[in-house]
Design a protein around this motif. Structure first.
Motif, short mmCIF file in Angstrom:
data_model
loop_
_atom_site.label_atom_id
_atom_site.label_comp_id
_atom_site.label_asym_id
_atom_site.label_seq_id
_atom_site.Cartn_x
_atom_site.Cartn_y
_atom_site.Cartn_z
N GLU A 72 0.82 -1.31 -0.01
CA GLU A 72 -0.01 -0.12 -0.03
C GLU A 72 0.83 1.26 0.01
OE1 GLU A 72 -3.28 1.95 2.78
OE2 GLU A 72 -2.91 0.10 3.33
N ARG A 73 1.98 1.22 0.69
CA ARG A 73 2.80 2.37 0.78
C ARG A 73 3.77 2.40 -0.34
NH1 ARG A 73 5.70 2.84 6.44
NH2 ARG A 73 3.33 2.61 6.93
N TYR A 74 4.20 1.54 -0.96
CA TYR A 74 5.21 1.69 -2.13
C TYR A 74 4.65 0.92 -3.34
CZ TYR A 74 8.50 2.93 1.93
OH TYR A 74 9.02 3.43 2.83
N TYR A 75 3.69 0.52 -3.38
CA TYR A 75 3.17 -0.02 -4.63
C TYR A 75 3.86 -0.92 -5.63
CZ TYR A 75 -0.71 -1.13 -7.64
OH TYR A 75 -1.77 -1.64 -8.36
N MET A 76 4.50 -1.73 -4.85
CA MET A 76 5.46 -3.00 -5.49
C MET A 76 5.23 -4.12 -4.74
SD MET A 76 9.15 -1.69 -4.57
CE MET A 76 9.02 -0.29 -5.31
N PRO A 77 5.48 -5.47 -5.45
CA PRO A 77 5.35 -6.55 -4.76
C PRO A 77 6.09 -6.70 -3.75
CG PRO A 77 5.65 -6.86 -7.23
CD PRO A 77 5.91 -5.54 -6.90
N ALA A 78 5.64 -7.52 -2.51
CA ALA A 78 6.50 -7.54 -1.23
C ALA A 78 6.33 -8.64 -0.50
CB ALA A 78 5.79 -6.31 -0.33
N ILE A 79 7.47 -9.23 -0.11
CA ILE A 79 7.54 -10.41 0.66
C ILE A 79 8.11 -10.01 2.10
CG2 ILE A 79 8.77 -12.61 0.87
CD1 ILE A 79 8.80 -13.07 -2.09
N VAL A 80 7.55 -10.53 3.01
CA VAL A 80 7.88 -10.37 4.41
C VAL A 80 8.47 -11.67 5.18
CG1 VAL A 80 7.46 -9.34 6.69
CG2 VAL A 80 7.16 -7.95 4.63
N LEU A 81 9.50 -11.80 5.92
CA LEU A 81 9.89 -13.13 6.28
C LEU A 81 10.39 -13.09 7.69
CD1 LEU A 81 12.05 -14.15 2.82
CD2 LEU A 81 9.81 -15.17 3.68
N ALA A 82 9.71 -14.06 8.45
CA ALA A 82 10.48 -14.13 9.79
C ALA A 82 11.54 -15.27 9.77
CB ALA A 82 9.12 -14.98 10.49
N TRP A 83 12.66 -14.83 10.29
CA TRP A 83 14.06 -15.40 10.08
C TRP A 83 14.24 -16.21 11.51
CZ3 TRP A 83 19.24 -12.95 9.87
CH2 TRP A 83 20.26 -13.94 9.68
N ASP A 84 14.31 -17.82 11.41
CA ASP A 84 14.73 -18.55 12.59
C ASP A 84 15.95 -18.73 12.57
OD1 ASP A 84 14.96 -20.25 14.51
OD2 ASP A 84 12.93 -21.40 14.29
N GLU A 85 16.88 -17.80 13.32
CA GLU A 85 18.35 -18.07 13.40
C GLU A 85 18.68 -19.50 13.75
OE1 GLU A 85 22.19 -15.63 14.80
OE2 GLU A 85 20.38 -14.35 14.79
N THR A 86 17.99 -20.02 14.55
CA THR A 86 18.42 -21.65 15.25
C THR A 86 18.35 -22.64 13.80
OG1 THR A 86 16.17 -22.12 16.11
CG2 THR A 86 17.64 -21.06 17.50
N THR A 87 17.41 -22.47 13.12
CA THR A 87 17.46 -23.64 11.96
C THR A 87 17.89 -22.95 10.71
OG1 THR A 87 14.97 -22.59 11.36
CG2 THR A 87 15.23 -24.41 13.04
N GLY A 88 18.02 -21.48 10.45
CA GLY A 88 18.50 -20.96 9.29
C GLY A 88 17.47 -20.65 8.47
N MET A 89 16.19 -20.97 8.84
CA MET A 89 15.10 -21.04 7.76
C MET A 89 14.16 -19.80 7.91
SD MET A 89 15.64 -23.83 6.12
CE MET A 89 13.98 -23.77 5.19
N CYS A 90 13.40 -19.44 6.89
CA CYS A 90 12.62 -18.22 6.94
C CYS A 90 11.37 -18.54 6.61
CB CYS A 90 13.00 -17.20 6.10
SG CYS A 90 14.54 -16.27 6.60
N LYS A 91 10.02 -18.13 7.01
CA LYS A 91 8.97 -18.29 6.77
C LYS A 91 8.25 -17.00 6.73
CE LYS A 91 8.42 -22.89 9.16
NZ LYS A 91 7.50 -23.52 10.33
#
Length: 838
Positions: free
Chosen positions: A372-391
């Motif tokens: 809504e603010r920048y009008y471009m596709p956006a992906i937001v990811l939560a990074w779990d440092e213990t597993t090295g994975m992002c969801k």
């Protein structure tokens, strides 16, 4: 010019079609216009849309594997097998889960339900949950709102002796799981004609199949899922939503009644908007912050007391969710501002952000706010440092198929799913940067230039006179509104702002009264309090908004919910006679734009999009030199009104450019300060060309540089350029004859005539005065009316004409701009700029 925030897609339907449809159906013009614009101009299509009852529901067995699913569930019920409903944690997932358990209960089945934990398990079937089902003696898993891509998981279930029936609505992958039945209308070989069902909608159709006819009492949960999951409210979805809303208003189950109450709504007044913005966020809150099972428990509650306790807990979680979204959005925004460009300076065309400590449950909400603010596709990811994975989650803009783009990035992700506008994914943190670069390239390649500006479809053009209570009552027949059937957007063109005032805490909102042809309407603009100065009294605007009824103390009044606006008006502020030094005035203007002279920022005049919002345009080399020395280091674009090919003496580098190049750098600015005014024809020509090629310009502030000579002569005798010839009077006369009648207002027909002919406003007014004196126009107060069949009279018979002509002869055509009166200068600047917007 004040540019609109959105790109207005104006109505294309033939107005004669709307008129015919209104007559055939006995409805008002506005309702008929919306139906025609949305492709329902025929009587048959319009009536089917307006009626939208059970008779319009489709045969559920037309859906691929529906019979196989119904047969397998019936056999499980008959044999007493233990069935587990495997759901999802969003609002569609919990309504689907609750609806499927209702169905199984009505069939007399042995069952329970399971919803995975969003952060610990993620979306969809997982091996651990299937193992647990096997240990519990489950023989049949029925998925709702998931399962279409669970190839390995369903194979694992089969190896444990568990059959799986999939009911889903997400985009199917190329390789499908080997389930007992795959019920999803989006499968390539599924003949079902309506593809827009949500997860709860598919369960609603399964119930239809198993009971041999529609089950109206199931429409409430199906409607909530449909609206909450932003499914298009057309076809079967419109029928489901309409039936469900009627049921909820009439006989709400305890859970829905309690949820409505805690949301500040009455069940009998529930609407699609209330579902989307009040009930759905609370149903989602459990899955986002704790576990979605609490929402299912609410929807299945049989006692009001239990339902109210659960609803209160969901309300608390929703408040917590709102605060968390606000904090995370602020962090994400700061990260994006710091990383919105590649190291080589190229702007990124897709937002991909990851951070340790973020909550994956709110990633989609944060992504939506960034879109809504920048009008471009956006992906937001939560990074779990213990597993090295992002969801996380992704949101897109119109014109960019997110699912197709992510499919092209499949090698970078462990898992993803979704549709064109939204998706969820899991990937290694080490691959986030590569995903950002890949998505940038796809966005740059697939998004057209015009699609970078958000578009709003306009359903109809109307006058304030047409915006009546009866018309709004007619438009209400098109409800329920939502995705695919939005609240009708109305454009009112050429309304004059009469008065405005801010509202709410800290004046964040605005209420403006507009007038058109003697009729007024109040417009409410939420979140636009700071734009009051742009919605100035006496200025003519085009308005885009939604019509509704404001009820207060038993009174009903039409109002417009203002969504966007635009104007050809140029705000001219002549400060030549203020006595203030030009540098002091510029310092003040820059401060309003958030630019502090003396700061170390080299580009603090830039907006978030990278373009400057304020510029200086200098009349002389001396003014240009001083401006560069004082403001050049602050990133303020500085132009010169001169057609010179030689560099300014003593200056080098970037400054040693031609005047055309210098003034070109400021063309996209919204505000300009004219430091002095050119008195030579070449300088005036450069300024005129710049005004004509600067469509984004909103305001021009005129400042004195050196000695100022502001004329106080009447505008009619001080306009630059030639005095109009008889053919020009004939042109204005023709416009008056076409208009017939109008009000004498500087922002009305006078300005319209000036824009159409190119003559300054004051000159057009002089011509009107001549016509009045000759009897060609009748004047009664502010009212003007063209006099048909008036006796022929020569222009020379008008004293006003002779005086203006003789005065123009005294004033040379090449007179400098700096000697013009404020009114005359304003007219000249406005007419030049208006040419940029024709």
């Amino acid at each position: 010019m004040i540019k609109s925030k959105y790109r207005w897609d104006m109505p294309k339907a033939d107005e004669s079609e709307s008129a015919k449809l209104a007559e055939k159906l006995g409805i008002d013009r506005l309702t008929a216009a919306v139906l025609a614009e949305r492709g329902r101009a025929s009587r048959e299509l319009a009536e089917a849309f307006l009626v939208a009852d059970e008779s319009g529901l489709l045969d559920p067995f037309a859906m691929k594997d529906m019979k196989a699913a119904a047969d397998r569930i019936s056999r499980a019920v008959a044999d007493g097998e233990f069935i587990r409903v495997y759901g999802d944690y969003d609002a569609d997932g919990v309504t689907s889960t609750a609806l499927m358990t209702r169905l199984l209960a009505k069939l007399g089945a042995r069952y329970d339900y399971y919803i995975p934990h969003r952060s610990r398990e993620g979306y969809g079937l997982n091996v651990g949950a299937i193992d647990s089902a096997a240990e519990a003696g489950v023989k049949l898993i029925v998925t709702v709102d998931n399962g279409i891509s669970a190839v390995q998981q369903i194979a694992h279930a089969a190896s444990l002796g568990i059959d799986v029936v999939v009911t889903d609505h997400h985009e199917p992958p190329e390789t499908l799981p080997e389930a007992v039945a795959l019920v999803n209308p989006k499968q390539k070989d599924c003949p079902y004609p309506f593809k827009g069902l949500c997860g709860a909608g598919v369960v609603f159709k399964l119930a239809h199949a198993m009971f041999g006819g529609p089950v109206p009492e199931f429409a409430d949960l199906a409607a909530i899922g449909t609206i909450a999951d932003l499914m298009p409210l057309e076809g079967e979805n419109r029928i489901i939503a309409k039936l469900g809303l009627e049921l909820m208003r009439r006989e709400p189950v305890p859970g829905i009644a309690a949820l409505a109450k805690v949301s500040g709504a009455k069940a009998e007044e529930l609407s699609s908007g209330r579902i989307a913005f009040s009930l759905a966020p609370r149903l989602n809150a459990g899955g986002r912050l704790e576990h979605a099972g609490i929402a299912v428990k609410l929807l299945l509650a049989e006692e009001a007391e239990e339902a109210e306790e659960i609803a209160a807990e969901l309300d608390r979680l929703n408040v917590e969710r709102q605060e968390l979204v606000e904090r995370t959005t602020a962090e994400a925004d700061a990260m994006w501002r710091a990383a919105s460009a590649f190291p080589d300076g190229r702007p990124r065309k897709a937002i991909v952000l990851a951070k340790e400590g973020w909550n994956a449950g709110i990633a989609g909400l944060v992504a939506s706010k960034l879109v809504e603010r920048y009008y471009m596709p956006a992906i937001v990811l939560a990074w779990d440092e213990t597993t090295g994975m992002c969801k996380g989650s992704a949101r897109s803009i119109e014109g960019f198929d997110l699912f197709a783009a992510l499919t092209a990035c499949v090698d970078l992700m462990d898992h993803f799913g979704g549709h064109q506008a939204a998706a969820g994914m899991t990937l290694e943190a080490a691959k986030v940067e590569a995903l950002g670069e890949r998505l940038h390239g796809l966005a740059e390649e697939r998004i057209s230039e015009e699609d970078w500006q958000p578009k709003r479809r306009v359903d109809l053009k109307a006058s304030i006179r047409e915006a009546t209570l009866a018309a709004i009552d007619g438009l209400s027949k098109l409800e329920p509104f939502g995705n695919g059937n939005p609240t009708p957007r109305v454009a009112i063109l050429g309304a004059v702002a009469k008065e405005s005032r801010t509202m709410g805490k800290e004046g964040k909102h605005l209420r403006v009264t507009f007038e058109q042809d003697g009729r007024t309407i109040e417009a409410v603009a939420f979140g636009m309090g700071e734009e009051r100065v742009r919605l100035a009294e006496g200025v003519r605007y085009d308005l885009l908004g939604e019509l509704n009824v404001n009820e207060w103390n038993g009174n009903r009044k039409v109002q417009m919910m203002l969504k966007d606006y635009r104007s050809d008006h140029l705000f001219v502020h002549d400060r030549r006679a203020s006595g203030q030094s030009w540098t002091s005035a510029v310092d003040q203007l820059l401060a309003r734009e958030g630019i502090a002279v003396g700061s170390n920022a080299a580009d603090d005049s830039r907006t978030a999009g990278g373009e400057a919002s304020f510029a200086l345009l200098c009349a002389t080399d001396e003014a240009y030199r001083e401006a560069q020395e004082r403001y050049g280091a602050h990133g303020v674009p500085i132009g010169l009104c001169a057609d010179v090919s030689e560099p300014i003496e003593g200056m080098a580098g970037e400054i040693a450019a031609t005047g055309e190049e210098r003034q070109g750098s400021v063309r996209k600015c919204r505000h300009v300060a004219l430091v002095g005014l050119p008195d030579d024809e070449r300088g005036k020509a450069v300024l005129r060309r710049w005004l004509m090629s600067s469509p984004d310009l909103e305001s021009a502030t005129v400042l004195a540089f050196g000695e100022s000579s502001v004329s106080s002569a009447p505008a009619s005798s001080s306009e630059p350029g030639e005095f109009p010839e008889r053919k020009h009077f004939a042109e204005i006369y023709s416009l008056c004859r076409t208009k017939v009648s109008w009000l004498d207002s500087p922002d009305g027909f006078l300005r319209e005539s000036a824009l159409n002919t190119g003559w300054p406003l004051a000159t057009v007014r002089m011509m009107h005065d001549v016509f009045i004196e000759l009897g060609f126009i009748a004047a009664n107060g502010a009212s003007r009316k063209f006099v048909a069949n008036a006796p022929k009279r020569d222009l020379d018979q008008s004293a006003r004409y002779r005086k203006a002509r003789d005065g123009a002869a005294v004033e040379p055509a090449a007179r400098g701009l700096s000697a013009l009166s404020p009114e005359a200068l304003k007219g000249w600047l406005e007419v030049c700029h208006a040419s940029a917007n024709r």
